[in-house]
Design a protein around this motif. Structure first.
Motif, PDB file in Angstrom:
ATOM      1  N   SER A 234     -33.882 -21.854  46.318  1.00  0.00           N
ATOM      2  CA  SER A 234     -34.919 -22.849  46.026  1.00  0.00           C
ATOM      3  C   SER A 234     -34.546 -24.219  46.587  1.00  0.00           C
ATOM      4  CB  SER A 234     -35.167 -22.942  44.511  1.00  0.00           C
ATOM      5  OG  SER A 234     -36.394 -23.609  44.261  1.00  0.00           O
ATOM      6  N   MET A 235     -34.047 -24.226  47.825  1.00  0.00           N
ATOM      7  CA  MET A 235     -33.615 -25.459  48.476  1.00  0.00           C
ATOM      8  C   MET A 235     -34.196 -25.519  49.885  1.00  0.00           C
ATOM      9  SD  MET A 235     -31.407 -26.693  46.151  1.00  0.00           S
ATOM     10  CE  MET A 235     -30.188 -27.784  46.882  1.00  0.00           C
TER      11      MET A 235
ATOM     12  N   SER B 120     -33.633 -29.739  46.338  1.00  0.00           N
ATOM     13  CA  SER B 120     -34.272 -28.695  45.537  1.00  0.00           C
ATOM     14  C   SER B 120     -35.791 -28.776  45.610  1.00  0.00           C
ATOM     15  CB  SER B 120     -33.813 -28.796  44.083  1.00  0.00           C
ATOM     16  OG  SER B 120     -34.303 -29.988  43.485  1.00  0.00           O
TER      17      SER B 120
ATOM     18  N   TYR C   4     -30.265 -32.017  43.502  1.00  0.00           N
ATOM     19  CA  TYR C   4     -31.144 -31.292  42.588  1.00  0.00           C
ATOM     20  C   TYR C   4     -32.024 -32.265  41.808  1.00  0.00           C
ATOM     21  CZ  TYR C   4     -28.159 -27.172  43.242  1.00  0.00           C
ATOM     22  OH  TYR C   4     -27.470 -26.123  43.777  1.00  0.00           O
TER      23      TYR C   4
ATOM     24  N   ASP D 205     -36.101 -28.838  38.608  1.00  0.00           N
ATOM     25  CA  ASP D 205     -35.775 -27.694  39.473  1.00  0.00           C
ATOM     26  C   ASP D 205     -34.492 -27.020  39.005  1.00  0.00           C
ATOM     27  OD1 ASP D 205     -37.964 -28.416  40.955  1.00  0.00           O
ATOM     28  OD2 ASP D 205     -36.794 -29.546  42.427  1.00  0.00           O
ATOM     29  N   MET D 206     -33.536 -27.827  38.585  1.00  0.00           N
ATOM     30  CA  MET D 206     -32.244 -27.278  38.185  1.00  0.00           C
ATOM     31  C   MET D 206     -32.395 -26.396  36.966  1.00  0.00           C
ATOM     32  SD  MET D 206     -29.250 -27.255  39.341  1.00  0.00           S
ATOM     33  CE  MET D 206     -28.366 -25.811  38.733  1.00  0.00           C
TER      34      MET D 206
ATOM     35  N   ILE E  97     -33.638 -23.170  38.319  1.00  0.00           N
ATOM     36  CA  ILE E  97     -32.640 -22.506  39.147  1.00  0.00           C
ATOM     37  C   ILE E  97     -31.558 -21.858  38.289  1.00  0.00           C
ATOM     38  CG2 ILE E  97     -30.824 -22.886  40.874  1.00  0.00           C
ATOM     39  CD1 ILE E  97     -32.632 -25.084  42.044  1.00  0.00           C
TER      40      ILE E  97
END
Length: 370
Positions: free
Chosen positions: A85-86, A95, A135, A139-140, A143
């Protein structure tokens, strides 16, 4: 500086004598040979080879700040979102919400900001950064794959991100160390077929992965005929040392002797001995395949004597230790070398069949059955 001076002198000679037999192609070949030779030689100033220093330093050498430069110009780019997802921009990762994994997004860079669009809709915005991993908090959480992180405060979440960044940097450092170590191939201990080679005690080998033998400045000797896996085991241990941040170098015995003799002729023996003595783990491969003359024996002894009880050395050899006097022209020096290598050491005698013959026989069988 020496290389630049040589290039300058060759250029002057070319312009002065270019019409009297000098060939431009020949000159380029001479320059290439000099460049290769100088890059492989150990510098008296750094005790290291320029090519090794270049590998270490090139990622830090930047003629300008690309983030600052690119922030002054509008950019509209496309990127595919990775499985992590990057997306990548100027070598750094940023991210993106996980639902866009595998999809193509548009990236607009302007005024120190990186904006990510999907179907003309802004889905994420980052400030440009020189960090390798960047990030967004939301998003983190996705993830990391668990809702528990929604309840973490900023300090705890930052701790998780820091741990991931440390892991990334550690893996990158290990890859660089493995590259600089000059291993003959990329084979680890897990790739070794202990079932095919039952004379090798798997538990003893795996216990060495702790690298305690390096901490204790102990040596490892692998003894066996050609093709039984001595180099594979030595390489596997060397790669483990690199992953444990231990300076490691792999060298063929004949190549090592030739380097020492050349340094002796050029009055820079002290520098090269100092260089080889600094490695926490030095792997010397294939002792015994070629005879070693008086000078080579003496220089080899000097190196082993410097490392004795200070640094670890791994040796692979195809001849019994009792016959080393036949390889080294001076039996007295051979005994002195063995005395220092065997003291504080683990010795593995491998008596199995050759892997190379196994692969050849399997290939022949496959071709016969076609």
């Amino acid at each position: 500086m020496l290389l630049l001076l040589v290039l300058f002198l060759l250029t002057v000679l070319f312009f002065l004598f270019g019409t009297h037999g000098w060939d431009e192609k020949a000159l380029k070949n001479i320059v290439k040979q000099l460049e290769t030779q100088l890059n492989h030689e150990i510098s008296q100033a750094t005790d290291q080879r320029p090519e090794d220093l270049w590998i270490k330093e090139k990622e830090y050498l930047q003629p300008y700040n690309p983030i600052l430069l690119n922030s002054l110009v509008d950019h509209d780019l496309t990127r595919k979102v990775s499985n992590e997802s990057m997306i990548t921009y100027l070598g750094n990762k940023y991210s993106v919400p996980v639902k866009y994994i595998g999809q193509t997004v548009n990236v607009k860079v302007t005024d120190q900001k990186l904006m990510i669009y999907h179907a003309s809709r802004l889905v994420r915005q980052h400030y440009l950064s020189d960090k390798k991993l960047n990030y967004h908090r939301d998003d983190m959480k996705e993830i990391l794959g668990t809702t528990i992180f929604h309840d973490l405060d900023d300090d705890n979440l930052a701790e998780q991100l820091t741990a991931k960044e440390i892991t990334y940097r550690t893996e990158r450092s290990a890859k660089m160390s493995i590259h600089i170590a000059h291993f003959p191939y990329d084979k680890g201990l897990n790739d070794f077929d202990f079932n095919f080679q039952p004379s090798v005690d798997k538990n003893r080998i795996m216990n060495l992965k702790s690298m305690n033998f390096v901490s204790l400045a102990q040596n490892i000797l692998f003894i066996g005929s050609s093709g039984v896996g001595k180099t594979h085991l030595a390489t596997g241990l060397g790669m483990e040392a690199c992953r444990n941040h231990l300076s490691t170098y792999f060298v063929n015995c004949h190549e090592l002797i030739e380097r020492l003799k050349l340094a002796h002729q050029e009055n820079r023996l002290e520098a090269i001995l100092k260089n080889y003595s600094r490695y926490k783990l030095l792997i010397i491969d294939e002792i015994g395949y070629l005879p070693i003359d008086d000078l080579g024996s003496d220089l080899f002894f000097q190196l082993i004597a410097r490392r004795y009880e200070k640094k670890s050395t791994i040796i692979t050899t195809n001849i019994p230790l009792s016959k080393w006097g036949q390889t080294f022209s001076n039996p007295t020096i051979a005994n002195a070398i063995l005395d220092r290598l065997v003291h504080h050491s683990e010795i593995f005698k491998i008596t199995g069949k050759s892997y190379r013959m196994k692969d050849y026989q399997e290939q022949q069988t496959t071709e016969t059955n076609r």
